[in-house]
Write an enzyme that holds these catalytic residues in place. Structure first.
Site, PDB file in Angstrom:
ATOM      1  N   SER B  26       7.954 -10.851  22.466  1.00  0.00           N
ATOM      2  CA  SER B  26       8.349 -11.377  21.165  1.00  0.00           C
ATOM      3  C   SER B  26       7.131 -11.533  20.263  1.00  0.00           C
ATOM      4  O   SER B  26       6.070 -11.966  20.705  1.00  0.00           O
ATOM      5  CB  SER B  26       9.011 -12.739  21.344  1.00  0.00           C
ATOM      6  OG  SER B  26       9.395 -13.224  20.089  1.00  0.00           O
ATOM      7  N   CYS B 134       5.342 -21.629  21.178  1.00  0.00           N
ATOM      8  CA  CYS B 134       4.394 -21.044  20.228  1.00  0.00           C
ATOM      9  C   CYS B 134       3.300 -22.053  19.891  1.00  0.00           C
ATOM     10  O   CYS B 134       3.593 -23.167  19.467  1.00  0.00           O
ATOM     11  CB  CYS B 134       5.091 -20.610  18.940  1.00  0.00           C
ATOM     12  SG  CYS B 134       3.917 -19.918  17.760  1.00  0.00           S
TER      13      CYS B 134
END
Lengths: 265, 313
Positions: B26, B134
């Site tokens: 991703s 993240c």
């Protein structure tokens, strides 16, 4: 290892009321059509093609569009720039009769290309167009070269666009090869006027990384990355695209349709 | 590719048969149906979307990527066109290729993750990945969820309740006792775990300008420097998990990928190497794995023996 350098601006040169060429001694070779990711340490980094390259000194012609380019083009000699690159696939200079068509600041890489074609023994005709006279860039540089130079401002005389003028030039003399750079709407208008002529176009798309990982500048449906497989694309690559002249993507990746293009499938 | 079918890269993963164990992680490409298709054609066996959020995100102002001797620092900032537009791109990709997609989702609380998963399950994707880790949006959202065993378990459990698709939790290397967090994800119903997201965040300084190289100041560390850490974490976690692990972090060569498989991964992510070596690296890694299988007489990727667990602690 590191593909980024920090350099001081060696010189600047105003290019009409909305643009400036920044000169740097970057110690790198940049081919016509390749670009640098340019930043000023104040926020923002954008791709710029190189308009001049002479003995290690590069010229980057910056046209004002938004806050970042406004700040960049008002920078002075001694100011610090971060440069990444050179990136991307360059134009292929051909030794035949070449027509170069530039719209607005798209003319910048075509100056470097014109010099390369001349050096390769080719003959060059240049058509440069912009909305107003002020926005026609680098005319003085082209006039100094041994080539056939034409320019048009859309708010003057017959109001010809670069595409209109290029079509007239081609009626008089059919070139062997066409190169074009500028807004995608202009390129899309030019393409049907080229018939079976071979061409290379340089595309401008939103870029974040410049090195082929973030995906911002990818085209549909082939997924080619304008920053790596482009910005210069051959005719065959352009004709595979469904988004060419229809839509590009913004910073979020959402589609932005060009004026006049209809959202479809 | 012209190789003996006796040494196939074909890999089973959560009920799908993939042509290669390599995964587009991703955040790399994955922005559009074109870029997903490009990745598939360049040799990835499974492609992952950008992490999709409820609203579009433009990401951070540049510069957002920088190189150093050990790899790359990035802070793209989770740019994505939002879940609905993102799922339309997934549908176009699936219509054109029929290939499976790992749909990555990003939110900062359970209700938003559940809503994202609900919409993703109505889409054309094959699996859901929850980006709980993240490191580049701490200014906005604070410490990643993956730092907390309880939060990870709570979100996975909430998503599993509404989701018919297999759910994979992407975890952070920036936490203590990763195996216990991975176990918590499994116990809450996760069908797999992705390890590791980028490390850090870290900092690079431009010494002439005397400023950070990245405009967002800090960025996640990826590339060859983090491979040994990724291998260790995948080894430790896969040793205690029953569910499969998607291993990633610094994989740049065929041997790196085999190490990741031997450490316990079922699939292997390759991201930063696409910058450092070009997109051709994907097929080079495929070839490297295949050559390993042939040389060692191992018939399939799944047959690569796992490293034995040592006397840890």
């Amino acid at each position: 290892m590191n593909d980024r350098i920090t350099v001081r601006i060696a010189d600047t040169r105003p290019e009409g009321p909305k643009a400036t060429t920044l000169y740097v001694d970057a110690g790198m070779e940049v081919l016509p059509g390749q670009f640098l990711m340019v930043a000023d340490f104040a926020g923002g980094e954008k791709p710029f093609s190189v308009s001049e390259a002479e003995g290690g000194r590069l010229g980057i012609t910056v046209r004002e569009y938004g806050p970042f380019s406004r700040r960049l083009r008002s920078m002075e000699k001694g100011g610090l720039l971060s440069l990444r690159g050179p990136y991307g696939r360059p134009f292929t200079p051909r030794p035949g009769d070449c027509l170069l068509v530039g719209g607005g600041s798209g003319i910048a890489p075509l100056h470097l290309l014109a010099r390369a074609i001349l050096a390769a023994g080719g003959r060059v005709t240049v058509v440069s167009g912009a909305r107003t006279r002020d926005e026609i860039l680098l005319g003085d540089r082209f006039r100094r070269l041994p080539l056939d130079y034409h320019e048009t401002a859309e708010d003057e005389g017959e109001g010809l666009t670069a595409v209109d003028l290029a079509a007239r030039v081609m009626e008089r003399k059919r070139p062997d090869f066409v190169y074009a750079a500028g807004p995608e709407g202009m390129l899309a208008a030019l393409r049907p006027r080229l018939g079976d002529l071979d061409y290379q176009f340089s595309l401008e798309r939103y870029m974040k990384c410049g090195v082929g990982i973030c995906g911002s500048c990818t085209c549909d449906p082939t997924g080619i990355r304008i920053c790596v497989e482009g910005p210069v694309l051959d005719r065959d690559r352009i004709e595979e695209l469904e988004d060419f002249g229809r839509y590009k993507r913004d910073a979020s990746g959402a589609r932005v349709y060009f004026p006049g293009a209809l959202p479809g499938a | 590719m012209n190789h003996s079918p006796n040494h196939s890269l074909r890999t089973e993963f959560l009920g799908q048969s993939l042509p290669s164990p390599l995964v587009l992680p991703s955040g790399i490409l994955g922005m559009s149906h074109g870029s997903l298709r490009y990745a598939l054609e360049k040799g990835y066996g499974l492609v992952t979307t950008k992490s999709l959020s409820l609203s579009p995100r433009e990401g951070h102002e540049g510069p957002v990527v920088a190189r150093f001797a050990g790899g790359v620092l990035n802070s793209l900032g989770l740019c994505n066109p939002g879940i609905d537009e993102g799922l339309r791109e997934v549908a176009r990709f699936v219509e054109a290729t029929g290939a499976p997609v790992l749909v990555s989702l990003f939110a900062v609380n359970r209700p938003d993750f559940v809503e994202l998963a609900r919409r993703a399950c109505d889409g054309a994707g094959s699996f859901i990945e929850l980006n709980l880790s993240c490191p580049n949006v701490m200014d906005e959202f604070g410490v990643p969820l993956a730092a907390s065993r309880d939060l990870v378990a709570d979100i996975v459990e909430g998503v599993k309740k509404v989701c018919r698709l297999p759910v994979v939790a992407k975890l952070s290397p920036n936490a203590l006792d990763l195996p216990s967090i991975a176990l918590a994800a499994q116990e809450a119903g996760a069908d797999g775990v992705t390890l590791i997201n980028t490390l850090g965040p870290g900092l690079l300084i431009d010494t002439t300008a005397r400023k950070p190289v990245l405009h967002p100041r800090f960025g996640g560390i990826s590339g060859p420097a983090i491979l040994p850490l990724a291998l260790k974490i995948v080894h430790e976690c896969s040793g205690v998990l029953k569910v499969p692990v998607i291993g990633m972090g610094g994989v740049s060569t065929g041997d790196d990928a085999v190490q990741m498989l031997m450490a316990g991964a079922s699939l292997v992510g390759v991201g930063t190497a696409v910058w450092l070596s070009g997109i051709g690296v994907v097929d080079e890694i495929n070839l490297g794995i295949r050559e390993y299988l042939e040389r060692e007489g191992i018939p399939s990727v799944a047959g690569i023996p796992k490293l034995e667990t040592g006397h840890e602690r």
